[in-house]
Design a protein around this motif. Structure first.
Motif, short mmCIF file in Angstrom:
data_model
loop_
_atom_site.label_atom_id
_atom_site.label_comp_id
_atom_site.label_asym_id
_atom_site.label_seq_id
_atom_site.Cartn_x
_atom_site.Cartn_y
_atom_site.Cartn_z
N LEU A 141 -50.87 -23.00 32.02
CA LEU A 141 -49.68 -22.65 33.20
C LEU A 141 -48.54 -22.47 31.95
O LEU A 141 -48.08 -22.02 32.11
N THR A 142 -48.43 -22.52 31.18
CA THR A 142 -47.65 -21.98 30.09
C THR A 142 -48.15 -21.02 28.64
O THR A 142 -47.29 -20.41 28.18
N GLU A 143 -49.27 -21.02 29.12
CA GLU A 143 -49.46 -20.06 28.07
C GLU A 143 -49.42 -18.71 29.26
O GLU A 143 -49.27 -18.13 29.78
N LEU A 148 -43.51 -18.27 30.59
CA LEU A 148 -44.07 -17.49 31.69
C LEU A 148 -44.34 -18.41 32.59
O LEU A 148 -45.23 -18.16 33.58
N THR A 149 -44.02 -19.87 33.05
CA THR A 149 -44.82 -21.11 33.02
C THR A 149 -44.35 -20.66 34.59
O THR A 149 -45.36 -20.69 35.41
N PRO A 150 -42.72 -20.09 34.86
CA PRO A 150 -42.82 -20.20 36.29
C PRO A 150 -43.71 -18.42 37.17
O PRO A 150 -44.04 -19.27 38.43
N LEU A 151 -43.97 -18.15 36.51
CA LEU A 151 -44.51 -16.21 36.23
C LEU A 151 -46.17 -17.11 36.29
O LEU A 151 -46.92 -17.01 38.14
N ASN A 152 -46.41 -18.08 35.75
CA ASN A 152 -47.76 -18.86 35.92
C ASN A 152 -48.43 -19.48 37.80
O ASN A 152 -49.12 -19.24 37.68
N ALA A 158 -50.46 -17.89 44.92
CA ALA A 158 -49.69 -16.82 45.16
C ALA A 158 -52.09 -16.77 45.95
O ALA A 158 -52.04 -15.86 47.28
N PRO A 159 -53.05 -17.17 45.94
CA PRO A 159 -53.94 -16.60 46.26
C PRO A 159 -54.24 -17.22 47.77
O PRO A 159 -55.12 -16.55 48.05
#
Length: 235
Positions: A141-143, A148-152, A158-159
């Motif tokens: 989740l941090t990659e 970008l963790t919040p977006l991950n 989302a799915p």
């Protein structure tokens, strides 16, 4: 039945209120249980040296259809997940078609769809953790960069939301549009000739075509996300 969407069962002073969509789902599960039981007995007694016929042939075609939906995503793990996906695909397909006999589709209930979608999502997460461990899953989740963790995280959530709302929106919209068309026909042609002409086409699209397509999309996406975690070719 006091309302279209609600069934009330009274036994003395006891009153049980059940949403029609949930009641229909329970009935589908009940009858499907007997279908699978008798189908299994028929398949056990079938002679493998002879061409299948009757119920055995129908079951083979259903099995091939299920493979068509999930095999491309699950690859070598397909046979392991066929019982689960096969059962859910058949139950959802029947659920989507119940509007043909005037019953409320279970999939027009957002809670029902959310339950299925969240169940699939939990299975994806379980397989991801099982494959690399809990710490490795959190690290994903941090990659590629930590900010970008919040977006991950949003991407992970989302799915199931997408699966829920896509299925709910399409099935419910079909029911509402069909009801509106029937109301319009009743007002402009009370003698019913126009209704007899349009009814087959209305149900062919909103119940049959839409129901089949939404079932296919739901489990194609579900098997795709699962395949990302369990298929060796995806690694």
């Amino acid at each position: 039945m006091s309302q279209v969407s609600e069934i009330i069962i009274r036994i003395g002073d006891f009153k049980l209120e059940i949403q029609q969509s949930i009641f229909v789902w329970l009935c589908i599960c009940f009858f499907s249980m007997f279908f699978f039981y008798f189908a299994g007995k028929k398949i056990e007694k079938a002679d493998p040296s002879k061409a299948p016929k009757g119920l055995v042939y129908v079951c083979e075609e259903i099995y091939n259809l299920i493979l068509y939906v999930v095999q491309g995503n699950l690859k070598e793990t397909t046979l392991h997940y066929v019982p689960m996906f096969g059962t859910l695909i058949l139950l959802m397909l029947v659920s989507n078609l119940t509007g043909l006999i005037g019953l409320q589709n279970p999939t027009s209930n957002v809670s029902f769809n959310a339950t299925l979608a969240v169940t699939m999502w939990l299975m994806w997460q379980y397989q991801a953790i099982k494959k690399g461990g809990f710490v490795a899953r959190l690290k994903e989740l941090t990659e590629p960069m930590w900010f970008l963790t919040p977006l991950n995280i949003i991407g992970e959530l989302a799915p199931p939301i997408s699966l829920t709302m896509r299925l709910f929106g399409n099935i419910l919209a079909g029911s509402i549009i069909t009801l509106m068309i029937y109301t319009l026909i009743k007002n402009i042609a009370p003698w019913g000739y126009l209704g007899l002409t349009l009814t087959p086409f209305i149900h062919m699209y909103f119940d049959v075509f839409s129901g089949v397509i939404q079932t296919y999309i739901f489990f194609t996406l579900g098997s795709f996300f699962l395949g990302q975690q369990v298929s060796k070719e995806a690694e």
